[in-house]
Design a protein around this motif. Structure first.
Motif, PDB file in Angstrom:
ATOM      1  N   ILE A 113      11.676   3.777   0.368  1.00  0.00           N
ATOM      2  CA  ILE A 113      12.489   3.324   1.505  1.00  0.00           C
ATOM      3  C   ILE A 113      11.829   2.052   2.007  1.00  0.00           C
ATOM      4  CG2 ILE A 113      13.306   3.866   3.834  1.00  0.00           C
ATOM      5  CD1 ILE A 113      13.065   6.854   3.065  1.00  0.00           C
ATOM      6  N   LEU A 114      12.594   0.984   2.106  1.00  0.00           N
ATOM      7  CA  LEU A 114      12.032  -0.317   2.469  1.00  0.00           C
ATOM      8  C   LEU A 114      11.251  -0.258   3.770  1.00  0.00           C
ATOM      9  CD1 LEU A 114      11.672  -3.357   2.130  1.00  0.00           C
ATOM     10  CD2 LEU A 114      13.968  -3.662   3.108  1.00  0.00           C
ATOM     11  N   ALA A 115      11.836   0.313   4.816  1.00  0.00           N
ATOM     12  CA  ALA A 115      11.171   0.350   6.116  1.00  0.00           C
ATOM     13  C   ALA A 115       9.856   1.122   6.045  1.00  0.00           C
ATOM     14  CB  ALA A 115      12.097   0.970   7.164  1.00  0.00           C
ATOM     15  N   LYS A 116       9.849   2.192   5.247  1.00  0.00           N
ATOM     16  CA  LYS A 116       8.629   2.990   5.100  1.00  0.00           C
ATOM     17  C   LYS A 116       7.557   2.202   4.350  1.00  0.00           C
ATOM     18  CE  LYS A 116       6.325   6.892   5.471  1.00  0.00           C
ATOM     19  NZ  LYS A 116       5.870   7.384   6.786  1.00  0.00           N
ATOM     20  N   ALA A 117       7.968   1.458   3.335  1.00  0.00           N
ATOM     21  CA  ALA A 117       7.007   0.635   2.593  1.00  0.00           C
ATOM     22  C   ALA A 117       6.378  -0.418   3.507  1.00  0.00           C
ATOM     23  CB  ALA A 117       7.703  -0.026   1.406  1.00  0.00           C
ATOM     24  N   LEU A 118       7.198  -1.056   4.332  1.00  0.00           N
ATOM     25  CA  LEU A 118       6.674  -2.046   5.268  1.00  0.00           C
ATOM     26  C   LEU A 118       5.715  -1.404   6.275  1.00  0.00           C
ATOM     27  CD1 LEU A 118       9.962  -4.065   5.888  1.00  0.00           C
ATOM     28  CD2 LEU A 118       7.928  -4.872   4.669  1.00  0.00           C
ATOM     29  N   SER A 119       6.015  -0.167   6.661  1.00  0.00           N
ATOM     30  CA  SER A 119       5.125   0.566   7.562  1.00  0.00           C
ATOM     31  C   SER A 119       3.778   0.834   6.891  1.00  0.00           C
ATOM     32  CB  SER A 119       5.779   1.878   7.989  1.00  0.00           C
ATOM     33  OG  SER A 119       4.892   2.652   8.764  1.00  0.00           O
ATOM     34  N   HIS A 120       3.810   1.161   5.603  1.00  0.00           N
ATOM     35  CA  HIS A 120       2.553   1.378   4.876  1.00  0.00           C
ATOM     36  C   HIS A 120       1.708   0.112   4.868  1.00  0.00           C
ATOM     37  CE1 HIS A 120       3.410   5.394   3.720  1.00  0.00           C
ATOM     38  NE2 HIS A 120       4.237   5.137   2.727  1.00  0.00           N
ATOM     39  N   PHE A 121       2.347  -1.027   4.630  1.00  0.00           N
ATOM     40  CA  PHE A 121       1.589  -2.276   4.646  1.00  0.00           C
ATOM     41  C   PHE A 121       0.961  -2.514   6.015  1.00  0.00           C
ATOM     42  CE2 PHE A 121       4.115  -4.347   0.974  1.00  0.00           C
ATOM     43  CZ  PHE A 121       3.104  -4.070   0.071  1.00  0.00           C
ATOM     44  N   SER A 122       1.708  -2.226   7.072  1.00  0.00           N
ATOM     45  CA  SER A 122       1.183  -2.458   8.423  1.00  0.00           C
ATOM     46  C   SER A 122      -0.009  -1.555   8.725  1.00  0.00           C
ATOM     47  CB  SER A 122       2.284  -2.241   9.467  1.00  0.00           C
ATOM     48  OG  SER A 122       2.610  -0.868   9.586  1.00  0.00           O
ATOM     49  N   LYS A 123      -0.116  -0.448   7.981  1.00  0.00           N
ATOM     50  CA  LYS A 123      -1.221   0.495   8.176  1.00  0.00           C
ATOM     51  C   LYS A 123      -2.317   0.316   7.127  1.00  0.00           C
ATOM     52  CE  LYS A 123       1.861   3.840  10.362  1.00  0.00           C
ATOM     53  NZ  LYS A 123       2.597   5.117  10.239  1.00  0.00           N
ATOM     54  N   ARG A 124      -2.292  -0.850   6.447  1.00  0.00           N
ATOM     55  CA  ARG A 124      -3.336  -1.206   5.492  1.00  0.00           C
ATOM     56  C   ARG A 124      -3.394  -0.244   4.305  1.00  0.00           C
ATOM     57  NH1 ARG A 124      -5.672  -4.594   4.039  1.00  0.00           N
ATOM     58  NH2 ARG A 124      -7.859  -4.031   4.165  1.00  0.00           N
ATOM     59  N   ARG A 125      -2.245   0.116   3.779  1.00  0.00           N
ATOM     60  CA  ARG A 125      -2.187   0.990   2.618  1.00  0.00           C
ATOM     61  C   ARG A 125      -1.738   0.209   1.384  1.00  0.00           C
ATOM     62  NH1 ARG A 125       1.030   5.433   6.202  1.00  0.00           N
ATOM     63  NH2 ARG A 125      -0.799   6.490   7.088  1.00  0.00           N
ATOM     64  N   VAL A 126      -2.283   0.569   0.240  1.00  0.00           N
ATOM     65  CA  VAL A 126      -1.796   0.060  -1.040  1.00  0.00           C
ATOM     66  C   VAL A 126      -0.616   0.928  -1.458  1.00  0.00           C
ATOM     67  CG1 VAL A 126      -2.346  -0.227  -3.495  1.00  0.00           C
ATOM     68  CG2 VAL A 126      -4.039  -0.844  -1.746  1.00  0.00           C
ATOM     69  N   ILE A 127       0.442   0.317  -1.946  1.00  0.00           N
ATOM     70  CA  ILE A 127       1.616   1.072  -2.393  1.00  0.00           C
ATOM     71  C   ILE A 127       1.752   0.934  -3.903  1.00  0.00           C
ATOM     72  CG2 ILE A 127       4.075   1.511  -2.060  1.00  0.00           C
ATOM     73  CD1 ILE A 127       3.915  -0.276   0.443  1.00  0.00           C
ATOM     74  N   ILE A 128       1.952   2.060  -4.567  1.00  0.00           N
ATOM     75  CA  ILE A 128       2.194   2.065  -6.011  1.00  0.00           C
ATOM     76  C   ILE A 128       3.625   2.526  -6.231  1.00  0.00           C
ATOM     77  CG2 ILE A 128       1.396   2.895  -8.259  1.00  0.00           C
ATOM     78  CD1 ILE A 128      -1.250   3.692  -6.780  1.00  0.00           C
ATOM     79  N   PHE A 129       4.438   1.673  -6.834  1.00  0.00           N
ATOM     80  CA  PHE A 129       5.845   1.966  -7.045  1.00  0.00           C
ATOM     81  C   PHE A 129       6.054   2.531  -8.450  1.00  0.00           C
ATOM     82  CE2 PHE A 129       5.722  -1.628  -4.043  1.00  0.00           C
ATOM     83  CZ  PHE A 129       6.351  -1.041  -2.956  1.00  0.00           C
ATOM     84  N   GLY A 130       6.492   3.776  -8.514  1.00  0.00           N
ATOM     85  CA  GLY A 130       6.792   4.412  -9.787  1.00  0.00           C
ATOM     86  C   GLY A 130       8.286   4.631  -9.940  1.00  0.00           C
ATOM     87  N   GLY A 131       8.693   4.982 -11.137  1.00  0.00           N
ATOM     88  CA  GLY A 131      10.094   5.311 -11.369  1.00  0.00           C
ATOM     89  C   GLY A 131      10.977   4.120 -11.682  1.00  0.00           C
ATOM     90  N   GLY A 132      10.377   2.945 -11.894  1.00  0.00           N
ATOM     91  CA  GLY A 132      11.186   1.764 -12.198  1.00  0.00           C
ATOM     92  C   GLY A 132      12.220   1.503 -11.114  1.00  0.00           C
ATOM     93  N   THR A 133      13.397   1.071 -11.532  1.00  0.00           N
ATOM     94  CA  THR A 133      14.484   0.858 -10.570  1.00  0.00           C
ATOM     95  C   THR A 133      15.204   2.167 -10.241  1.00  0.00           C
ATOM     96  OG1 THR A 133      16.130   0.448 -12.294  1.00  0.00           O
ATOM     97  CG2 THR A 133      14.923  -1.468 -11.464  1.00  0.00           C
ATOM     98  N   GLY A 134      14.895   3.214 -11.016  1.00  0.00           N
ATOM     99  CA  GLY A 134      15.634   4.470 -10.874  1.00  0.00           C
ATOM    100  C   GLY A 134      16.888   4.496 -11.727  1.00  0.00           C
TER     101      GLY A 134
END
Length: 237
Positions: A113-134
């Motif tokens: 979820i875009l908003a959730k991903a942006l929230s992770h960045f604001s909390k200094r988290r690394v995000i790993i995107f799996g599943g390709g485009t779906g």
């Protein structure tokens, strides 16, 4: 001071593998995690799109008599395995890393979820995107371009087996020309295969630079992001 605040790192599945390109190498995984942890500690926000070719590719599944769409879904599941391995390696280094998936598997990953991903960045988290485009028929290169554009990353860094973009396969043609920079249009017109054309076209439309470099060698990821002196930059002319 790092020149980038937010980047997308595109890792092929083979980037995690042993020399034969299969499975997950502990040494390779640990080395990557150390470099990612260092960049994170420099204040760079990092999203990682990971492939699954070290486990299975959709095109390879066709050779087994499996239809391409099903094979692509199998490949997407392989990316989740790699994402979890990299997440664990980062967590062991006290880096808060989250796996986000393009399809729903809540037991092991958050839905993207875009908003959730942006929230992770604001909390200094690394995000790993799996599943390709779906979706089948799209590469993880395209996923990297989509995530970079959605998240307003400043560049895509693609780690691959070759050290730059060449006019031809340098292993087969000793006269192949190595590019330090190349425009999106030139890359597409020359039909170079080192990155998916759909991804390059998307980046051209939004003027998002792509840095392609070799994952082999000592601290190549750090050198690519911090020093900017390795690989090839694909950008607007």
């Amino acid at each position: 001071m790092p020149q980038y605040k937010r980047i997308i790192l595109k890792l092929s599945g083979e980037a995690l593998a042993d020399i034969d390109g299969v499975g997950i190498s502990k040494n390779t995984l640990d080395d990557l995690a150390e470099q990612i942890a260092y960049l994170h500690q420099q204040g760079i926000e990092i999203g990682i799109v990971i492939g699954g070719g070290n486990i299975l590719r959709g095109a390879e599944a066709e050779k087994l008599g499996i239809d391409r769409a099903t094979g692509d879904y199998m490949g997407m599941l392989a990316t989740i395995i790699n994402a979890l391995a990299l997440q664990n390696a980062l967590l062991r280094r006290d880096i808060d890393a989250r796996v986000m998936s393009s399809f729903t598997i809540p037991e092991v990953a958050e839905p993207y979820i875009l908003a959730k991903a942006l929230s992770h960045f604001s909390k200094r988290r690394v995000i790993i995107f799996g599943g390709g485009t779906g979706l089948p028929f799209f590469s993880t290169d395209t996923t990297a371009a989509l995530r970079a554009l959605e998240l307003k990353a400043e560049a895509i860094f693609k780690a691959t087996k070759v050290d730059a973009v060449y006019s031809d396969d340098p292993m087969k043609n000793e006269k192949a020309v190595r590019y330090e920079t190349i425009t999106y249009t030139e890359f597409l017109l020359k039909n170079l295969k080192v990155m998916d054309a759909t991804a390059v076209s998307l980046c051209r439309d939004f003027k998002l630079p792509i840095v392609l470099f070799s994952i082999k060698g000592k601290d190549t990821l750090i050198k690519a992001v911090i020093d900017g002196k390795v690989g090839t930059v694909i950008k607007e002319g």
